[in-house]
Motif scaffolding. Structure first.
Motif, PDB file in Angstrom:
ATOM      1  N   TYR A  33       0.843  -1.192   0.000  1.00 37.49           N
ATOM      2  CA  TYR A  33       0.000   0.000   0.000  1.00 37.49           C
ATOM      3  C   TYR A  33       0.885   1.250   0.000  1.00 37.49           C
ATOM      4  CZ  TYR A  33      -3.310  -3.321   2.247  1.00 37.49           C
ATOM      5  OH  TYR A  33      -4.103  -4.391   2.560  1.00 37.49           O
ATOM      6  N   LEU A  90       3.778   6.968   3.340  1.00 33.36           N
ATOM      7  CA  LEU A  90       3.957   5.718   4.063  1.00 33.36           C
ATOM      8  C   LEU A  90       3.684   4.539   3.142  1.00 33.36           C
ATOM      9  CD1 LEU A  90       1.964   6.729   7.256  1.00 33.36           C
ATOM     10  CD2 LEU A  90       4.430   6.370   7.166  1.00 33.36           C
ATOM     11  N   GLY A 105       6.308   0.966   6.810  1.00 36.02           N
ATOM     12  CA  GLY A 105       7.683   1.442   6.771  1.00 36.02           C
ATOM     13  C   GLY A 105       7.790   2.745   7.538  1.00 36.02           C
TER      14      GLY A 105
ATOM     15  N   PHE B  33      -9.227  -1.994  13.493  1.00 35.95           N
ATOM     16  CA  PHE B  33      -7.847  -1.982  13.969  1.00 35.95           C
ATOM     17  C   PHE B  33      -7.605  -0.739  14.819  1.00 35.95           C
ATOM     18  CE2 PHE B  33      -5.603  -5.167  11.364  1.00 35.95           C
ATOM     19  CZ  PHE B  33      -6.517  -5.400  10.354  1.00 35.95           C
ATOM     20  N   TYR B  35      -4.085   1.454  15.795  1.00 32.76           N
ATOM     21  CA  TYR B  35      -2.657   1.643  15.573  1.00 32.76           C
ATOM     22  C   TYR B  35      -2.173   2.792  16.459  1.00 32.76           C
ATOM     23  CZ  TYR B  35      -2.497  -1.278  11.356  1.00 32.76           C
ATOM     24  OH  TYR B  35      -2.529  -2.338  10.487  1.00 32.76           O
ATOM     25  N   GLN B  37       0.789   5.763  16.685  1.00 31.70           N
ATOM     26  CA  GLN B  37       1.752   6.475  15.850  1.00 31.70           C
ATOM     27  C   GLN B  37       2.417   7.584  16.652  1.00 31.70           C
ATOM     28  OE1 GLN B  37       0.209   8.508  12.327  1.00 31.70           O
ATOM     29  NE2 GLN B  37       2.154   8.224  11.261  1.00 31.70           N
ATOM     30  N   GLY B  40       6.132  11.772  13.825  1.00 34.58           N
ATOM     31  CA  GLY B  40       7.184  11.589  12.833  1.00 34.58           C
ATOM     32  C   GLY B  40       7.542  10.149  12.533  1.00 34.58           C
ATOM     33  N   GLU B  41       6.792   9.217  13.092  1.00 32.15           N
ATOM     34  CA  GLU B  41       7.083   7.801  12.862  1.00 32.15           C
ATOM     35  C   GLU B  41       5.904   7.111  12.196  1.00 32.15           C
ATOM     36  OE1 GLU B  41       9.842   7.467  16.909  1.00 32.15           O
ATOM     37  OE2 GLU B  41       8.469   5.842  16.389  1.00 32.15           O
ATOM     38  N   ALA B  42       6.125   5.880  11.787  1.00 34.13           N
ATOM     39  CA  ALA B  42       5.071   5.107  11.128  1.00 34.13           C
ATOM     40  C   ALA B  42       4.108   4.526  12.166  1.00 34.13           C
ATOM     41  CB  ALA B  42       5.688   3.979  10.316  1.00 34.13           C
ATOM     42  N   PRO B  43       2.876   4.280  11.772  1.00 32.89           N
ATOM     43  CA  PRO B  43       1.938   3.601  12.677  1.00 32.89           C
ATOM     44  C   PRO B  43       2.397   2.181  12.982  1.00 32.89           C
ATOM     45  CG  PRO B  43       0.776   4.627  10.818  1.00 32.89           C
ATOM     46  CD  PRO B  43       2.231   4.677  10.508  1.00 32.89           C
ATOM     47  N   PHE B  45       0.951  -1.538  14.773  1.00 31.59           N
ATOM     48  CA  PHE B  45      -0.272  -2.274  15.097  1.00 31.59           C
ATOM     49  C   PHE B  45      -0.425  -2.461  16.593  1.00 31.59           C
ATOM     50  CE2 PHE B  45      -3.495  -5.474  14.633  1.00 31.59           C
ATOM     51  CZ  PHE B  45      -3.189  -6.471  15.543  1.00 31.59           C
ATOM     52  N   TYR B  48      -6.703  -5.809  16.815  1.00 32.21           N
ATOM     53  CA  TYR B  48      -7.695  -6.024  15.764  1.00 32.21           C
ATOM     54  C   TYR B  48      -8.885  -6.724  16.382  1.00 32.21           C
ATOM     55  CZ  TYR B  48      -9.771  -7.734  11.370  1.00 32.21           C
ATOM     56  OH  TYR B  48     -10.616  -7.998  10.321  1.00 32.21           O
ATOM     57  N   LEU B  87      -4.820   5.722  16.196  1.00 28.20           N
ATOM     58  CA  LEU B  87      -5.663   5.712  15.005  1.00 28.20           C
ATOM     59  C   LEU B  87      -6.564   4.485  15.017  1.00 28.20           C
ATOM     60  CD1 LEU B  87      -2.703   6.297  12.520  1.00 28.20           C
ATOM     61  CD2 LEU B  87      -4.359   8.019  13.148  1.00 28.20           C
ATOM     62  N   HIS B  91     -12.026  -1.955   8.541  1.00 30.23           N
ATOM     63  CA  HIS B  91     -11.961  -2.779   7.339  1.00 30.23           C
ATOM     64  C   HIS B  91     -13.369  -3.222   6.989  1.00 30.23           C
ATOM     65  CE1 HIS B  91     -11.301  -6.912   5.419  1.00 30.23           C
ATOM     66  NE2 HIS B  91     -11.000  -6.009   4.513  1.00 30.23           N
ATOM     67  N   MET B  97      -8.536  -2.714   1.632  1.00 31.53           N
ATOM     68  CA  MET B  97      -7.958  -1.564   2.293  1.00 31.53           C
ATOM     69  C   MET B  97      -8.676  -1.234   3.591  1.00 31.53           C
ATOM     70  SD  MET B  97     -10.030  -0.966  -0.324  1.00 31.53           S
ATOM     71  CE  MET B  97     -11.402   0.025  -0.825  1.00 31.53           C
ATOM     72  N   LEU B  98      -7.990  -0.385   4.360  1.00 27.26           N
ATOM     73  CA  LEU B  98      -8.534   0.160   5.586  1.00 27.26           C
ATOM     74  C   LEU B  98      -8.889   1.618   5.383  1.00 27.26           C
ATOM     75  CD1 LEU B  98      -5.936  -1.105   8.231  1.00 27.26           C
ATOM     76  CD2 LEU B  98      -8.050  -2.209   7.500  1.00 27.26           C
ATOM     77  N   PHE B 100      -8.900   4.939   7.691  1.00 27.78           N
ATOM     78  CA  PHE B 100      -8.431   5.419   8.985  1.00 27.78           C
ATOM     79  C   PHE B 100      -9.272   6.587   9.488  1.00 27.78           C
ATOM     80  CE2 PHE B 100      -4.435   3.313  10.009  1.00 27.78           C
ATOM     81  CZ  PHE B 100      -4.122   2.695   8.818  1.00 27.78           C
ATOM     82  N   GLY B 101      -9.475   6.620  10.789  1.00 26.00           N
ATOM     83  CA  GLY B 101      -9.993   7.820  11.423  1.00 26.00           C
ATOM     84  C   GLY B 101      -8.896   8.865  11.520  1.00 26.00           C
TER      85      GLY B 101
END
Lengths: 113, 110
Positions: A33, A90, A105, B33, B35, B37, B40-43, B45, B48, B87, B91, B97-98, B100-101
């Motif tokens: 994605y 992302l 990532g 889900f 998540y 975050q 400045g970083e990725a979400p 998990f 679920y 977040l 699904h 795909m998801l 996101f809120g």
């Protein structure tokens, strides 16, 4: 150990100059994605690949394209970046579809000057 | 379409408990889900939920009520490192795909 790798972490490009962001994964996941995330907003899905099948979101601008040459790699091409395209991009993978956990990532932060 | 609502910001004290709510409206709901975050970083998990009820995982628990279109994330024994955005993502059976809120930014104070 890195599972989803994005390069570069920070990218600066000029207005209108094409740019490519890359993502690779060592998880052998079927789905990859690309999300765009602007400050304090939710990640917005741009498109995804299920194996080689490309799925574009209806509201993703034509300016954004993607390629997945093999299972491990996926690229995001922005043909003519505008100031509004500055964001965190992302990449994420999941083993199969949406009911599987997505692994993200670290993101590429794109600045457009 | 889909609609997902979360509070924008919350503040809590170190050591306390906080509940972050998420309500959603969607057709063909499959699961939800959560998540985390950091700035400045990725979400990453957290949980679920597919079925109604509470799922506990250490200090974090997540609850789902499908009939009410409602979920919450419960964080116990808050630590400073829990300051992050949370977040929720839905699904549905329309695809892979998801959605996101907008995320809830949690600030933990000493």
């Amino acid at each position: 150990d890195a599972m989803v790798i994005q390069n570069p972490r920070y990218q600066v490009t000029q207005f209108g100059k094409p740019v490519t962001l890359s993502c690779s994964q060592t998880l052998n996941h079927n789905v990859m994605y690309w999300y765009q995330q602007k400050s304090s907003q939710a990640p917005k899905l741009l498109f995804h690949y299920y194996d080689k099948d490309f799925n574009n979101e209806a509201d993703t601008p034509d300016n954004f394209q993607s390629r997945r040459p093999n299972t491990s790699f996926c690229f995001l091409d922005i043909r003519s970046p505008g100031l509004g395209d500055a964001a965190m991009y992302l990449c994420a993978t999941s083993r199969r579809g949406g009911d599987y956990e997505q692994y993200f990532g670290p993101g590429t932060r794109l600045t457009v000057t | 379409g889909q609609n997902i609502d979360q509070p924008t910001e919350m503040t809590a004290t170190e050591g306390a408990i906080v509940q972050i709510n998420c309500t959603y409206q969607t057709s063909g709901f499959n699961g939800l889900f959560w998540y985390q975050q950091h700035a400045g970083e990725a979400p990453t998990f957290l949980s679920y939920n597919v079925l109604d009820g509470l799922e506990e995982k250490g200090r974090f628990s997540s609850f789902l009520s499908r009939s009410k279109g409602y979920s919450y994330l419960l964080l116990k024994e808050l630590q400073m490192k829990d300051s992050a955005s949370y977040l929720c993502a839905v699904h549905n059976n329309a695809g892979n795909m998801l959605t996101f809120g907008g995320g809830t930014r949690l600030m933990v104070k000493p």
